[in-house]
Design a protein around this motif. Structure first.
Motif, mmCIF file in Angstrom:
data_model
loop_
_atom_site.group_PDB
_atom_site.id
_atom_site.type_symbol
_atom_site.label_atom_id
_atom_site.label_comp_id
_atom_site.label_asym_id
_atom_site.label_seq_id
_atom_site.Cartn_x
_atom_site.Cartn_y
_atom_site.Cartn_z
ATOM 1 N N CYS A 1 0.925 -1.141 0.043
ATOM 2 C CA CYS A 1 0.056 -0.061 -0.106
ATOM 3 C C CYS A 1 0.837 1.186 0.066
ATOM 4 N N HIS B 1 0.198 4.090 1.530
ATOM 5 C CA HIS B 1 -0.015 4.643 2.737
ATOM 6 C C HIS B 1 0.711 3.859 3.814
ATOM 7 N N SER B 2 0.922 4.245 4.803
ATOM 8 C CA SER B 2 1.379 3.594 6.044
ATOM 9 C C SER B 2 0.729 3.968 7.184
ATOM 10 N N CYS B 3 -0.737 3.900 7.450
ATOM 11 C CA CYS B 3 -1.429 4.292 8.505
ATOM 12 C C CYS B 3 -0.659 3.450 9.594
ATOM 13 N N PHE C 1 -1.237 2.061 12.417
ATOM 14 C CA PHE C 1 -1.670 0.777 13.047
ATOM 15 C C PHE C 1 -1.736 -0.396 12.114
ATOM 16 N N CYS C 2 -1.414 -0.079 10.687
ATOM 17 C CA CYS C 2 -1.676 -1.118 9.750
ATOM 18 C C CYS C 2 -0.653 -1.696 9.505
ATOM 19 N N GLY D 1 0.242 -1.950 5.621
ATOM 20 C CA GLY D 1 1.023 -0.607 5.356
ATOM 21 C C GLY D 1 2.385 -0.490 5.743
ATOM 22 N N SER E 1 -4.777 -3.647 -1.527
ATOM 23 C CA SER E 1 -5.275 -2.468 -0.740
ATOM 24 C C SER E 1 -5.079 -1.311 -1.379
ATOM 25 N N SER E 2 -5.959 -0.613 -0.823
ATOM 26 C CA SER E 2 -6.255 0.784 -1.384
ATOM 27 C C SER E 2 -6.112 0.633 -3.024
ATOM 28 N N ARG F 1 -10.290 3.603 -0.689
ATOM 29 C CA ARG F 1 -10.185 4.612 -0.091
ATOM 30 C C ARG F 1 -11.258 5.838 -0.351
ATOM 31 N N GLU G 1 -12.009 4.572 9.774
ATOM 32 C CA GLU G 1 -11.196 4.476 11.298
ATOM 33 C C GLU G 1 -11.968 5.046 12.424
ATOM 34 N N LYS H 1 -4.158 8.579 8.549
ATOM 35 C CA LYS H 1 -4.700 8.273 7.460
ATOM 36 C C LYS H 1 -5.376 9.602 7.126
HETATM 37 S S1 SF4 Z 1 -4.998 1.137 6.420
HETATM 38 FE FE1 SF4 Z 1 -5.608 1.164 4.036
HETATM 39 S S2 SF4 Z 1 -4.711 2.971 3.282
HETATM 40 FE FE2 SF4 Z 1 -3.863 2.622 5.619
HETATM 41 S S3 SF4 Z 1 -1.869 1.484 5.119
HETATM 42 FE FE3 SF4 Z 1 -3.512 0.234 5.527
HETATM 43 S S4 SF4 Z 1 -4.045 -0.609 3.471
HETATM 44 FE FE4 SF4 Z 1 -3.075 1.398 3.271
#
Ligand code: SF4
Length: 508
Positions: free
Chosen positions: A228, A230-232, A234-235, A238, A273-274, A301, A326, A338
């Motif tokens: 992905c 992004h790198s939220c 908690f994820c 990501g 993802s995304s 997203r 979230e 995010k």
């Molecule tokens: S929550 Fe979704 S957008 Fe954010 S890092 Fe994970 S997969 Fe990517």
């Protein structure tokens, strides 16, 4: 269900006496969940494409026996290698039970030359394999598509377990717990277009809505992206599946054409993802619909939703928009990494309603670091306002925060069960009486188990073994009591998380 009642298309059954390597691919949960995952189809195809190898499948639930393959009833113990994909931490109990039911010694130290080698991979393992070392001979860290050939070659040429494990330990991204190494790198495949891809995917011949039907229905699974962009904070995806990679549009169209020619289905399930971040998604979806095929895409997203894309998806039969705000609080959403505005979410829902969607699925997390009751109230307001402002039925899925190894929040404690329950109640009470709103949630007790297994160390082997013996939630409680290991409060122990982390030897 009896074995001769389950008909499947595209299975491969080889004469086991004509191959060198027997591989048992195991999914430690239901048949439905295993058949929905792409990993099963990838490894089944790669392994059976080798003349020297026969790969057959085993599932923990819904087949006549977890110890007999669904392909030809081959006993689990007869394989040279048993490979598991661990997608959810709690499934480790099912993994242990499958070994036990197949008469394979559960502890790796008890296995002899007559026993299969047990290897395990998947995102959970890539983040932190340490809690599972007692049961596993070797772990695959990162993506296994390419390294699996080296693993099979080592087994085909090795003369003893010791020699094969020594060869495994030389491979990039393969972790053999009995052979210490300073650092282990993660396997990441940069060029997806160059990868072998399963064109003839296995499809069960079962009626629609059968409990054996894969989650997306009978469809061709098309992996569009990995990782992905992004790198939220908690994820897991990501963080451990970086960087984001995509297949080229030409390759994707080729795979759809070949896949539909070789897999008896009329629908394509796009995986990634995304996915909305992909420049060509609209073009790919609309082109697929123009071929007369159904399409399903996973969660999008909210800032990547466009009207033409949703109109094509509606034509293909999709009627539910899935997005993951979230939290309803814009400030908290920013702090978790995010970068979605509330207006992005409102706009996506408005476009979905206009395009002909009739349902909305929203994912929320409770117990996030820094969260206040005002943030919970903001989530309630968001659910109610989105239901009010559109004609869509809303399902809000509420999951407790689970600290995951190798994420930026790996050291954050998870709130106590009572606190998670209180926050869940606040949401349930807040939406009570709203006819268009349904709340689904993960039991905070299960979130506690997942969290402990995510950030734990190898001392948890004893807890897992006892929990597998007794089964169910009560089994974990009993295991905690018997071992004296504070399993259920592990993820809440802020002090412990300040020490050196068990997975620090894995290179990011
Ligand atoms: S929550 Fe979704 S957008 Fe954010 S890092 Fe994970 S997969 Fe990517």
């Amino acid at each position: 269900m009896s074995s001769n009642k389950l008909k499947e298309f595209n299975t491969v059954v080889k004469d086991s006496s004509s191959v060198n390597v027997l591989f048992g691919y195991c999914y430690p949960s239901t048949y439905r969940a295993g058949m929905t995952g792409l990993a099963l189809h990838i490894f089944y195809a790669i392994l059976n494409s080798r003349e020297d190898t026969s790969c057959e499948r085993y599932f923990r639930y819904d087949t006549p026996s977890p110890a007999l393959s669904v392909d030809s009833q081959r006993p689990l113990k007869h394989n040279h290698i048993i490979g598991f994909s661990l997608t959810y931490e709690e499934d480790i109990v099912n993994l242990v039970q499958m070994l036990d039911s197949g008469d394979v010694p559960v502890l790796s130290e008890k296995r002899t030359e007559d026993d299969p080698l047990v290897i395990v991979g998947g995102p959970v393992i890539t983040a932190n394999p340490e809690p599972f070392v007692d049961f596993v001979d070797a772990f695959v860290i990162g993506e296994g598509d390419a390294i699996i050939h080296d693993i099979v070659d080592a087994v085909a040429s090795g003369s003893s377990r010791k020699e094969v494990l020594a060869q495994f330990a030389e491979l990039n991204g393969v972790y053999v717990p009995t052979i210490p190494r300073l650092n282990i790198d993660r396997n990441i495949i940069l060029d997806l277009d160059s990868l072998e891809y399963p064109i003839s995917q296995i499809v069960p011949d079962v009626p629609e809505d059968s409990r054996l039907e894969p989650v997306f229905g009978k469809s061709f699974l098309l992996e569009v992206t990995r990782g992905c962009g992004h790198s939220c904070r908690f994820c897991l995806i990501g963080h451990v599946c970086q960087p984001r990679r995509t297949r080229s549009l030409d390759r994707l169209k080729y795979l759809v054409n070949m896949g539909i020619e070789n897999t008896p289905v009329g629908k394509v399930s796009m995986i990634g993802s995304s996915l909305g971040d992909l420049d060509g998604l609209e073009s790919l979806v609309c082109w697929t619909v123009d071929q007369g095929l159904g399409v399903s895409v996973p969660s999008l997203r909210a800032d990547s939703v466009s009207e033409p894309l949703l109109e094509c998806l509606v034509k293909s039969g999709q009627r539910t928009l899935t997005i993951a705000p979230e939290t309803g609080s814009q400030d908290l959403r920013k702090s978790i990494g995010k970068g979605l505005q509330n207006s992005d979410i409102e706009n996506a829902v408005e476009v979905a309603a206009r395009s002909g969607y009739n349902a909305l699925k929203l994912y929320f997390i409770i117990g996030l670091p820094g969260e206040t009751d005002d943030d919970i109230k903001a989530s309630v307001d968001m659910i109610i306002n989105l239901a009010k402002a559109s004609s869509l039925k809303v399902t809000a899925n509420i999951n407790p925060f689970i600290p995951k190894a190798q994420t930026r929040w790996e050291r954050e404690p998870q709130p106590p069960i009572e606190e998670l329950r209180r926050k869940l109640k606040l949401i349930e009470r807040g939406v009570k009486g709203r006819v268009k709103v349904t709340i689904e949630s993960l039991d905070p007790r299960n979130a506690r188990i997942q969290a402990a297994l995510s950030i734990g160390d190898r001392s948890l082997g004893r807890v897992i073994r006892n929990a597998a013996t007794y089964g169910g939630y009560g089994g974990w409680r009993r295991a905690e009591k018997e071992t004296g290991i504070p399993f259920f409060s592990l993820a809440n122990d802020a002090e412990r998380l300040q020490n050196e982390l068990p997975w620090s030897f894995l290179r990011k």
